[in-house]
Structures are given as structure tokens and as C-alpha cells.
Motif scaffolding. Structure first.
Motif, PDB file in Angstrom:
ATOM      1  N   ASP A  37       0.803  -1.223   0.000  1.00 25.40           N
ATOM      2  CA  ASP A  37       0.000   0.000   0.000  1.00 25.40           C
ATOM      3  C   ASP A  37       0.841   1.281   0.000  1.00 25.40           C
ATOM      4  N   THR A  38       2.137   1.155  -0.289  1.00 22.42           N
ATOM      5  CA  THR A  38       3.040   2.315  -0.240  1.00 22.42           C
ATOM      6  C   THR A  38       2.555   3.464  -1.117  1.00 22.42           C
ATOM      7  N   THR A  39       2.191   3.157  -2.342  1.00 20.72           N
ATOM      8  CA  THR A  39       1.805   4.240  -3.248  1.00 20.72           C
ATOM      9  C   THR A  39       0.400   4.767  -2.945  1.00 20.72           C
ATOM     10  N   ARG A  40      -0.449   3.933  -2.360  1.00 25.42           N
ATOM     11  CA  ARG A  40      -1.763   4.444  -1.936  1.00 25.42           C
ATOM     12  C   ARG A  40      -1.603   5.429  -0.782  1.00 25.42           C
ATOM     13  N   LYS A  41      -0.650   5.152   0.109  1.00 20.98           N
ATOM     14  CA  LYS A  41      -0.361   6.095   1.188  1.00 20.98           C
ATOM     15  C   LYS A  41       0.283   7.368   0.630  1.00 20.98           C
ATOM     16  N   LEU A  42       1.070   7.223  -0.420  1.00 18.86           N
ATOM     17  CA  LEU A  42       1.651   8.403  -1.063  1.00 18.86           C
ATOM     18  C   LEU A  42       0.552   9.268  -1.670  1.00 18.86           C
ATOM     19  N   ALA A  43      -0.437   8.643  -2.287  1.00 16.79           N
ATOM     20  CA  ALA A  43      -1.579   9.394  -2.813  1.00 16.79           C
ATOM     21  C   ALA A  43      -2.257  10.179  -1.700  1.00 16.79           C
ATOM     22  N   GLU A  44      -2.376   9.575  -0.510  1.00 20.72           N
ATOM     23  CA  GLU A  44      -2.968  10.274   0.633  1.00 20.72           C
ATOM     24  C   GLU A  44      -2.110  11.463   1.034  1.00 20.72           C
ATOM     25  N   ALA A  45      -0.779  11.326   0.945  1.00 27.77           N
ATOM     26  CA  ALA A  45       0.104  12.452   1.250  1.00 27.77           C
ATOM     27  C   ALA A  45      -0.098  13.588   0.258  1.00 27.77           C
ATOM     28  N   PHE A  46      -0.541  13.238  -0.958  1.00 27.78           N
ATOM     29  CA  PHE A  46      -0.862  14.248  -1.967  1.00 27.78           C
ATOM     30  C   PHE A  46      -2.309  14.748  -1.822  1.00 27.78           C
ATOM     31  N   GLY A  47      -3.032  14.237  -0.825  1.00 26.72           N
ATOM     32  CA  GLY A  47      -4.330  14.803  -0.516  1.00 26.72           C
ATOM     33  C   GLY A  47      -5.547  14.069  -1.010  1.00 26.72           C
ATOM     34  N   HIS A  48      -5.388  12.850  -1.553  1.00 22.03           N
ATOM     35  CA  HIS A  48      -6.571  12.095  -1.953  1.00 22.03           C
ATOM     36  C   HIS A  48      -6.311  10.598  -1.781  1.00 22.03           C
ATOM     37  N   LYS A  49      -7.357   9.803  -1.841  1.00 25.18           N
ATOM     38  CA  LYS A  49      -7.253   8.384  -1.507  1.00 25.18           C
ATOM     39  C   LYS A  49      -7.580   7.472  -2.685  1.00 25.18           C
ATOM     40  N   PHE A  50      -6.916   6.314  -2.691  1.00 31.58           N
ATOM     41  CA  PHE A  50      -7.289   5.180  -3.529  1.00 31.58           C
ATOM     42  C   PHE A  50      -7.657   4.064  -2.563  1.00 31.58           C
ATOM     43  N   THR A  51      -8.945   3.857  -2.343  1.00 30.84           N
ATOM     44  CA  THR A  51      -9.425   2.904  -1.354  1.00 30.84           C
ATOM     45  C   THR A  51      -9.703   1.564  -2.029  1.00 30.84           C
ATOM     46  N   LYS A  52      -8.887   0.565  -1.712  1.00 35.67           N
ATOM     47  CA  LYS A  52      -8.974  -0.732  -2.363  1.00 35.67           C
ATOM     48  C   LYS A  52     -10.054  -1.588  -1.730  1.00 35.67           C
ATOM     49  N   THR A  53     -10.906  -2.172  -2.557  1.00 38.12           N
ATOM     50  CA  THR A  53     -11.962  -3.057  -2.086  1.00 38.12           C
ATOM     51  C   THR A  53     -11.526  -4.514  -2.230  1.00 38.12           C
ATOM     52  N   GLU A  54     -12.339  -5.434  -1.722  1.00 40.02           N
ATOM     53  CA  GLU A  54     -11.984  -6.858  -1.761  1.00 40.02           C
ATOM     54  C   GLU A  54     -11.881  -7.400  -3.180  1.00 40.02           C
ATOM     55  N   ASP A  55     -12.626  -6.824  -4.108  1.00 37.13           N
ATOM     56  CA  ASP A  55     -12.587  -7.311  -5.488  1.00 37.13           C
ATOM     57  C   ASP A  55     -11.506  -6.633  -6.325  1.00 37.13           C
ATOM     58  N   GLY A  56     -10.653  -5.822  -5.665  1.00 38.92           N
ATOM     59  CA  GLY A  56      -9.533  -5.209  -6.353  1.00 38.92           C
ATOM     60  C   GLY A  56      -9.820  -3.858  -6.978  1.00 38.92           C
ATOM     61  N   ILE A  57     -11.084  -3.436  -6.955  1.00 35.95           N
ATOM     62  CA  ILE A  57     -11.431  -2.112  -7.483  1.00 35.95           C
ATOM     63  C   ILE A  57     -11.004  -1.059  -6.464  1.00 35.95           C
ATOM     64  N   GLN A  58     -10.585   0.098  -6.947  1.00 36.84           N
ATOM     65  CA  GLN A  58     -10.169   1.179  -6.065  1.00 36.84           C
ATOM     66  C   GLN A  58     -11.044   2.403  -6.308  1.00 36.84           C
ATOM     67  N   ALA A  59     -11.722   2.856  -5.257  1.00 38.36           N
ATOM     68  CA  ALA A  59     -12.483   4.108  -5.335  1.00 38.36           C
ATOM     69  C   ALA A  59     -11.506   5.255  -5.138  1.00 38.36           C
ATOM     70  N   HIS A  60     -11.575   6.247  -6.011  1.00 42.71           N
ATOM     71  CA  HIS A  60     -10.555   7.298  -5.946  1.00 42.71           C
ATOM     72  C   HIS A  60     -11.017   8.577  -6.621  1.00 42.71           C
ATOM     73  N   GLY A  61     -10.337   9.659  -6.286  1.00 44.87           N
ATOM     74  CA  GLY A  61     -10.529  10.926  -6.960  1.00 44.87           C
ATOM     75  C   GLY A  61      -9.592  11.044  -8.146  1.00 44.87           C
ATOM     76  N   ILE A  62      -9.761  12.112  -8.909  1.00 47.82           N
ATOM     77  CA  ILE A  62      -8.910  12.369 -10.072  1.00 47.82           C
ATOM     78  C   ILE A  62      -8.244  13.718  -9.862  1.00 47.82           C
ATOM     79  N   VAL A  63      -6.948  13.699  -9.653  1.00 46.24           N
ATOM     80  CA  VAL A  63      -6.213  14.933  -9.394  1.00 46.24           C
ATOM     81  C   VAL A  63      -4.889  14.902 -10.155  1.00 46.24           C
ATOM     82  N   THR A  64      -4.559  16.011 -10.782  1.00 46.26           N
ATOM     83  CA  THR A  64      -3.260  16.185 -11.444  1.00 46.26           C
ATOM     84  C   THR A  64      -2.466  17.192 -10.627  1.00 46.26           C
ATOM     85  N   HIS A  65      -1.288  16.788 -10.181  1.00 45.94           N
ATOM     86  CA  HIS A  65      -0.460  17.622  -9.305  1.00 45.94           C
ATOM     87  C   HIS A  65       0.689  18.235 -10.108  1.00 45.94           C
ATOM     88  N   VAL A  66       1.058  19.467  -9.779  1.00 44.49           N
ATOM     89  CA  VAL A  66       2.141  20.151 -10.481  1.00 44.49           C
ATOM     90  C   VAL A  66       3.209  20.564  -9.469  1.00 44.49           C
TER      91      VAL A  66
END
Length: 246
Positions: free
Chosen positions: A166-195
Motif C-alpha cells: 500500500d506504499t503508493t496508496r499512502k503516497l496518494a494520501e500524502a498528496f491529498g486524496h485516496k485510492f481505497t482498495k476493495t476486496e474485489d480489487g477495485i479502487q475508489a478514488h478521486g482524479i487529481v493532477t499535481h504540479v
């Protein structure tokens, strides 16, 4: 599944002055190309323009979150390795079948606009997988060409074998949004482009997929020109204030 983050709606018709300013900067970036040393507009001008004209723009001013990741060929990449370049960062996972491919293709569109100017050598586009277990090096190598990303100034980063899954999912959280992984492997997430600017400071987010690519390219152009815009430094207390008198 995704949650698109939207800013407060603005007026439908921007002020004429803001429109002319965007046109001038946009022409510099897209038609005349990058002009070294140009100082026609400060980054504050560009920030103000985008706040009024781009409702998906969010100004940020803080250091880029730290990480140690790897490319498909095993090369280690840290923020320090990206210094001297303007960096456009986004998070995806390759088995995503809805918005991740659309996000990658939007980044590819912006990359093509940037690479049509002398900014090409000053900008790096970075995709980071939030599903390193399934996104193998072979998968990573194929993803970019499939979605139009040019490897000349694009990196697709993943974890090393000794890092938690989950290292990169935690990195996404450090950038201010989440990729929440479900049991079936789908990830609920926002769409953000960082500069990120050349000094490693996180300068802006562009939310969702509906922002105007020219606005992001305009912002990148301002950063490649090193326009004046000091970072907000932390208050060092009474001692620092005392030293300022000498």
C-alpha cells in the motif's frame, strides 16, 4: 469507481482582462514557445488568472511529499532526482476500466502540447501505480504507449519488492486524496493532477477531467520560466525577526 472533486463554480464569463492575459501567456507557451528569462507575468498573476478562469484549479505551496520508487526497469527515483524539472504527477492503476485511462489520455494530450514547444526538456510527466502487486514491470512498459504517453519525458513508477503493497496508496494520501482498495480489487478514488516546480515544491492541483488543458500548460509555462513567486516560509520566531534588523 471515483469521486470527482470540484471547486466552487465561478462566473460563466471571465473578465476581459483575464481572458487577454491567458491568451498572451498561452500564445507564449503554445505558439512562440518557451522564452528563457521571460518575466512578463509573475506566478501570482497566473494564479489569480486561473482562480478566476479555471474552477478546477487549486493553488498549493508546500514541499512535494517524499518517496522512493522505481521505474519498470528498476531504476530508483526520488524527488531529488526530479529537481530542475517541472513535474506533472498523477496516480492510476492499470486494471481500472473507467476514469484512469481517461486521465492518462488527458495527461498525454497535455504532454503533446508541452512537447511541441521548447518546454519539452524542462518538464517530466510521472504516473504512479496504486496497484503495484498487479502492475508488473511488463504491464507498466505497455501502459504508456497504449494511452499515448511519450517515454521521452514520462515515467511510470511503482514500489520495490521490499516495500509494503500500500506504499503508493499512502503516497496518494500524502498528496491529498485516496485510492481505497476493495476486496474485489477495485479502487475508489478521486482524479487529481499535481504540479511540482523545479525546486521540488508542490504548486497546484487540477481536479477532475474537465479542466482546460491550455490552463495547465499556461501554469507549466510560468514555472518553466522561473517566474517570481516566493515560497511561504515557516515563522522562525523572535530570534529570526531580531536577526533581520542586522
Amino acid at each position: 469507481m471515483f469521486v470527482q472533486i470540484q471547486a466552487e463554480p465561478r462566473a460563466l464569463f471571465p473578465a476581459l482582462g483575464a481572458w487577454l492575459l491567458r491568451g498572451l501567456i498561452g500564445l507564449t507557451a503554445l505558439i512562440l514557445g518557451h522564452v528563457h528569462g521571460a518575466r512578463a507575468h509573475s506566478l501570482d498573476d497566473v494564479d489569480a488568472l486561473l482562480k478566476s478562469d479555471e474552477k478546477y484549479f487549486q493553488q498549493i505551496d508546500k514541499p512535494m511529499p517524499d518517496f522512493t520508487l522505481r521505474t519498470a526497469d528498476g531504476r530508483v527515483v526520488r524527488p531529488a532526482d526530479l529537481r530542475g524539472k517541472v513535474v506533472v504527477v498523477h496516480f492510476v492503476y492499470t486494471s481500472c476500466t473507467d476514469v484512469c485511462p481517461l486521465h492518462a489520455e488527458k495527461i498525454a494530450e497535455i504532454q503533446k502540447m508541452v512537447n511541441g514547444t521548447p518546454m519539452k526538456d524542462q518538464v517530466t510527466f510521472v504516473s504512479i501505480t496504486t496497484d503495484p502487486a498487479r502492475d508488473t514491470p511488463e504491464v507498466l512498459r505497455k501502459y504508456g504507449p497504449t494511452h499515448g504517453l511519450n517515454p521521452v519525458n514520462w515515467l511510470f513508477l511503482t514500489t520495490s519488492q521490499d516495500q509494503p503493497e500500500d506504499t503508493t496508496r499512502k503516497l496518494a494520501e500524502a498528496f491529498g486524496h485516496k485510492f481505497t482498495k476493495t476486496e474485489d480489487g477495485i479502487q475508489a478514488h478521486g482524479i487529481v493532477t499535481h504540479v511540482i516546480d523545479k525546486e521540488g515544491y508542490w504548486r497546484a492541483n487540477f481536479h477532475g477531467l474537465d479542466f482546460a488543458p491550455v490552463n495547465l500548460v499556461t501554469f507549466i509555462n510560468a514555472l518553466t520560466n522561473n517566474v517570481e513567486h516566493p515560497h511561504h516560509e515557516q515563522d522562525e520566531g523572535w530570534l529570526a525577526k531580531l536577526k533581520s534588523f542586522f
